[in-house]
Design a protein around this motif. Structure first.
Motif, PDB file in Angstrom:
ATOM      1  N   UNK A   1       0.847  -1.200   0.000  1.00 37.24           N
ATOM      2  CA  UNK A   1       0.000   0.000   0.000  1.00 37.24           C
ATOM      3  C   UNK A   1       0.881   1.249   0.000  1.00 37.24           C
ATOM      4  N   UNK A   2       0.462   2.241  -0.777  1.00 36.85           N
ATOM      5  CA  UNK A   2       1.151   3.519  -0.813  1.00 36.85           C
ATOM      6  C   UNK A   2       0.121   4.635  -0.818  1.00 36.85           C
ATOM      7  N   UNK A   3       0.553   5.811  -0.393  1.00 37.83           N
ATOM      8  CA  UNK A   3      -0.291   6.996  -0.549  1.00 37.83           C
ATOM      9  C   UNK A   3       0.603   8.193  -0.801  1.00 37.83           C
ATOM     10  N   UNK A   4       0.128   9.050  -1.677  1.00 43.15           N
ATOM     11  CA  UNK A   4       0.894  10.219  -2.098  1.00 43.15           C
ATOM     12  C   UNK A   4       0.165  11.481  -1.655  1.00 43.15           C
ATOM     13  N   UNK A   5       0.833  12.299  -0.871  1.00 43.78           N
ATOM     14  CA  UNK A   5       0.299  13.598  -0.445  1.00 43.78           C
ATOM     15  C   UNK A   5       0.621  14.585  -1.559  1.00 43.78           C
TER      16      UNK A   5
ATOM     17  N   UNK B   1       5.456  10.557  -0.813  1.00 43.27           N
ATOM     18  CA  UNK B   1       4.778   9.271  -0.918  1.00 43.27           C
ATOM     19  C   UNK B   1       5.155   8.425   0.285  1.00 43.27           C
ATOM     20  N   UNK B   2       4.138   7.870   0.938  1.00 45.67           N
ATOM     21  CA  UNK B   2       4.339   7.001   2.091  1.00 45.67           C
ATOM     22  C   UNK B   2       4.052   5.572   1.671  1.00 45.67           C
ATOM     23  N   UNK B   3       4.929   4.655   2.057  1.00 45.89           N
ATOM     24  CA  UNK B   3       4.821   3.247   1.688  1.00 45.89           C
ATOM     25  C   UNK B   3       4.687   2.391   2.929  1.00 45.89           C
ATOM     26  N   UNK B   4       3.894   1.323   2.839  1.00 51.26           N
ATOM     27  CA  UNK B   4       3.953   0.340   3.911  1.00 51.26           C
ATOM     28  C   UNK B   4       5.167  -0.554   3.656  1.00 51.26           C
ATOM     29  N   UNK B   5       5.464  -1.457   4.586  1.00 49.35           N
ATOM     30  CA  UNK B   5       6.674  -2.279   4.476  1.00 49.35           C
ATOM     31  C   UNK B   5       6.678  -3.122   3.204  1.00 49.35           C
ATOM     32  N   UNK B   6       5.530  -3.678   2.840  1.00 46.29           N
ATOM     33  CA  UNK B   6       5.463  -4.532   1.650  1.00 46.29           C
ATOM     34  C   UNK B   6       5.699  -3.723   0.379  1.00 46.29           C
ATOM     35  N   UNK B   7       5.124  -2.523   0.291  1.00 43.97           N
ATOM     36  CA  UNK B   7       5.351  -1.666  -0.879  1.00 43.97           C
ATOM     37  C   UNK B   7       6.818  -1.283  -0.976  1.00 43.97           C
ATOM     38  N   UNK B   8       7.458  -0.988   0.161  1.00 44.48           N
ATOM     39  CA  UNK B   8       8.883  -0.670   0.160  1.00 44.48           C
ATOM     40  C   UNK B   8       9.715  -1.833  -0.358  1.00 44.48           C
ATOM     41  N   UNK B   9       9.354  -3.050   0.066  1.00 41.07           N
ATOM     42  CA  UNK B   9      10.090  -4.234  -0.397  1.00 41.07           C
ATOM     43  C   UNK B   9       9.885  -4.445  -1.900  1.00 41.07           C
ATOM     44  N   UNK B  10       8.658  -4.270  -2.368  1.00 42.07           N
ATOM     45  CA  UNK B  10       8.368  -4.457  -3.791  1.00 42.07           C
ATOM     46  C   UNK B  10       9.134  -3.443  -4.631  1.00 42.07           C
ATOM     47  N   UNK B  11       9.184  -2.205  -4.159  1.00 42.73           N
ATOM     48  CA  UNK B  11       9.867  -1.155  -4.904  1.00 42.73           C
ATOM     49  C   UNK B  11      11.368  -1.133  -4.649  1.00 42.73           C
TER      50      UNK B  11
END
Length: 192
Positions: free
Chosen positions: A88-92, A98-108
């Motif tokens: 999951x990510x969200x962009x202000x 952009x804020x990422x959860x741990x899984x999104x950080x790992x994927x990216x």
């Protein structure tokens, strides 16, 4: 004082408030499953001396149920995202962060939870940036409700990975004053 509350510390709390003159709050449940915010406060008499304690009970059952439902919903969302192997990510939009959860950080393939717009842009090879920017822009302008795009991200020192990103914008205001404030979405590794 007799009661039907699961409040074994009532006498101890009353004694503590009398000794320390510091109010105490606890959430307690009754035998029927209702929840209360119990407050124990020192009672000051009209002669301006402490002359006991005041007990108040505020029914917070509906709030407690809503908290429980929210917690269950979050747990279910995390299990679902795990099953989908999605991050999951969200962009202000205003802060361009952009804020990422741990899984999104790992994927990216990035460290940390928050990235500025430039750092996100550098994850995407130059030849894909225009296509990704256009997908974002259609959502920001409100022409589309959401977007889905496949893109490559660079995972140094390894090869680029293919990522599927989806997002939707959240807006504030209406008419000419309507603007996107946040885009939320998911990313999945679709390299295979």
């Amino acid at each position: 004082l007799t009661h039907r509350l699961g409040y074994d510390h009532l006498r101890d709390d009353a004694r503590s408030v009398l000794e320390r003159l510091v109010p105490i709050e606890r959430e307690v449940e009754d035998q029927g499953g209702r929840w209360y915010l119990a407050r124990v406060l020192p009672y000051r008499s009209s002669e301006d001396r402490i002359d006991g304690v005041v007990l108040t009970f505020v029914d917070v059952t509906s709030s407690k149920k809503a908290d429980h439902a929210l917690r269950e919903s979050r747990e279910q969302l995390q299990v679902t995202l795990g099953a989908a192997e999605a991050g999951v990510w969200q962009h202000d939009v205003r802060a361009r962060r952009t804020t990422l959860d741990a899984r999104a950080g790992a994927i990216l393939g990035v460290e940390g939870e928050t990235l500025d717009a430039e750092a996100v842009q550098h994850l995407v090879p130059p030849e894909d940036r225009q296509r990704v920017a256009q997908a974002f822009q259609t959502v920001l302008t409100g022409r589309e409700e959401g977007f889905a795009v496949d893109l490559r991200v660079v995972h140094p020192p390894g090869p680029a990975r293919w990522i599927h990103a989806r997002g939707r914008a959240l807006f504030q205001g209406s008419g000419d004053l309507r603007s996107a404030v946040r885009i939320v979405g998911v990313v999945m590794d679709v390299t295979d």
